[in-house]
Write a protein that holds these residues in place. Structure first.
Motif, PDB file in Angstrom:
ATOM      1  N   SER A  22     -24.366 -19.812   6.957  1.00 54.05           N
ATOM      2  CA  SER A  22     -25.514 -20.431   6.298  1.00 54.05           C
ATOM      3  C   SER A  22     -25.085 -21.661   5.511  1.00 54.05           C
ATOM      4  O   SER A  22     -25.821 -22.656   5.437  1.00 54.05           O
ATOM      5  CB  SER A  22     -26.224 -19.421   5.392  1.00 54.05           C
ATOM      6  N   CYS A  23     -23.894 -21.623   4.947  1.00 55.73           N
ATOM      7  CA  CYS A  23     -23.356 -22.781   4.233  1.00 55.73           C
ATOM      8  C   CYS A  23     -23.210 -23.970   5.174  1.00 55.73           C
ATOM      9  O   CYS A  23     -23.714 -25.072   4.901  1.00 55.73           O
ATOM     10  CB  CYS A  23     -22.006 -22.418   3.610  1.00 55.73           C
ATOM     11  N   SER A  26     -26.486 -25.424   6.493  1.00 56.87           N
ATOM     12  CA  SER A  26     -27.226 -26.183   5.490  1.00 56.87           C
ATOM     13  C   SER A  26     -26.739 -27.632   5.441  1.00 56.87           C
ATOM     14  O   SER A  26     -27.497 -28.534   5.065  1.00 56.87           O
ATOM     15  CB  SER A  26     -27.104 -25.533   4.109  1.00 56.87           C
ATOM     16  N   GLN A  30     -28.795 -31.530   7.362  1.00 55.27           N
ATOM     17  CA  GLN A  30     -29.156 -32.540   6.362  1.00 55.27           C
ATOM     18  C   GLN A  30     -30.068 -33.617   6.953  1.00 55.27           C
ATOM     19  O   GLN A  30     -29.861 -34.068   8.090  1.00 55.27           O
ATOM     20  CB  GLN A  30     -27.902 -33.194   5.791  1.00 55.27           C
ATOM     21  N   LEU A  99     -25.059 -23.510  -0.909  1.00 53.11           N
ATOM     22  CA  LEU A  99     -25.944 -24.117   0.083  1.00 53.11           C
ATOM     23  C   LEU A  99     -26.438 -25.488  -0.371  1.00 53.11           C
ATOM     24  O   LEU A  99     -26.623 -25.724  -1.564  1.00 53.11           O
ATOM     25  CB  LEU A  99     -27.173 -23.230   0.318  1.00 53.11           C
ATOM     26  N   ARG A 101     -29.661 -28.266   0.087  1.00 50.75           N
ATOM     27  CA  ARG A 101     -31.024 -28.441   0.561  1.00 50.75           C
ATOM     28  C   ARG A 101     -31.097 -29.757   1.324  1.00 50.75           C
ATOM     29  O   ARG A 101     -30.280 -30.653   1.124  1.00 50.75           O
ATOM     30  CB  ARG A 101     -32.007 -28.359  -0.604  1.00 50.75           C
ATOM     31  N   GLU A 102     -32.099 -29.904   2.190  1.00 50.23           N
ATOM     32  CA  GLU A 102     -32.032 -30.882   3.277  1.00 50.23           C
ATOM     33  C   GLU A 102     -31.937 -32.352   2.858  1.00 50.23           C
ATOM     34  O   GLU A 102     -31.424 -33.172   3.613  1.00 50.23           O
ATOM     35  CB  GLU A 102     -33.215 -30.699   4.220  1.00 50.23           C
TER      36      GLU A 102
END
Length: 314
Positions: A22-23, A26, A30, A99, A101-102
């Protein structure tokens, strides 16, 4: 692509099989209009983390560059060696359990491109647990804007390490001179803020995973953290004696007393309280902690009550 990499995302990991995919995803996902690379330094994991990294690198070969250690080199060396391999104009640090965020990289690069007096850019983060559930809305809320070395010393650190993007202008000599086996993030932050300001974005552009990293060791404050704090403040005060900074030093050490009390470590709660007062008086809170030191059990109970009250307010 190697000639126009804007950002090198440096991810350090060890035995984080439940978090590493998941890291990495993420970062892969991007939303930005520039090239970036992902360097993943695996410190000889034994739980399948390494194999998962290889699988994802095969899926995204133009983005993910695995750096697989053949023996365990430790957190500090893993980080420093990744930074030295980075090809980007900027370096984004990310721990293997956190994580992005986009829009994170896009927003931070825009700040660094437009503010040449800023050396690194940080942001707020949501705090999550091992299952990814939000347990705290904000890592530490600060107004958006520029901050300097005194601001950093007032709260070491006021941002999560995984929120940091900095200019990749330091060569191997800088990192080699800075490196020691117990090097921690606040030492790097301190050395780099000497080169320019910090710009902090008051938006949660990532998620910080609590109680997973090196802050706590065997249910106690990891001693390398107060050791680094002492080093930073004594070095600063040696060059620039200041009553204000001395008070900040005392405050920083008292924070370790507080953290020790929350963890139920009576002995270190007492020792850090006494050490803080010896550095210099700065508040009535110190006097309360010092008085309660005569009964370490009472001191830790008091700290836990205060901590519970703070948590309810949040």
């Amino acid at each position: 692509m190697e000639n126009n990499i804007k950002v090198s995302v440096c991810i350090v990991t060890y035995n984080q099989i439940q978090f590493i995919e998941s890291c990495l995803l993420s970062v892969v996902n991007q939303n930005c209009d520039f090239n970036f690379e992902i360097l993943v330094g695996d410190d000889c994991s034994t739980d399948g983390t390494r194999e998962r990294i290889i699988e994802l690198a095969e899926k995204y070969p133009e983005m993910i560059r695995p750096i697989l250690r053949t023996s365990n080199v430790g957190v500090a060396k893993n980080i420093v060696e990744l930074y030295k391999l980075a090809k980007g104009e900027y370096i984004a640090h990310l721990d293997g359990d956190d994580l992005m965020r986009e829009n994170k990289l896009k927003m931070q690069v825009e700040i660094l491109e437009n503010k040449r007096d800023v050396f690194y850019c940080t942001h707020d983060m949501a705090v999550i647990d091992g299952d990814g559930e939000v347990i705290q809305e904000s890592y530490r809320a600060w107004p958006q804007g520029e901050y300097g070395i005194i601001d950093l010393l007032s709260q070491l650190p006021f941002f999560a390490h995984s929120s940091k993007v900095f200019r990749n202008v330091d060569g191997s000599e800088f990192w080699d001179n800075l490196f020691h086996v117990d090097l921690v993030d606040i030492e790097t932050h301190f050395e780099q803020v000497k080169k320019g300001n910090i710009y902090h974005i008051d938006s949660k552009l990532g998620c910080y995973r609590a109680k997973i990293g090196i802050s706590v060791k065997s249910k106690k404050v990891n001693p390398i953290l107060p050791k680094a704090t002492r080093k930073i403040f004594t070095n600063y005060l040696k060059d620039k004696p200041s009553k204000k900074v001395k008070k900040l030093y005392a405050k920083a050490i008292l924070a370790y007393a507080y953290q020790s009390g929350v963890l139920g470590d009576k002995l270190m709660a007492k020792e850090y309280s006494v050490e803080s007062f010896r550095i210099g008086y700065y508040s009535k809170v110190q006097l309360v902690f010092l008085t309660l030191c005569f009964s370490p059990l009472l001191l830790t109970l008091f700290i836990k009550v205060i901590n519970n009250m703070r948590r309810r307010k949040k």
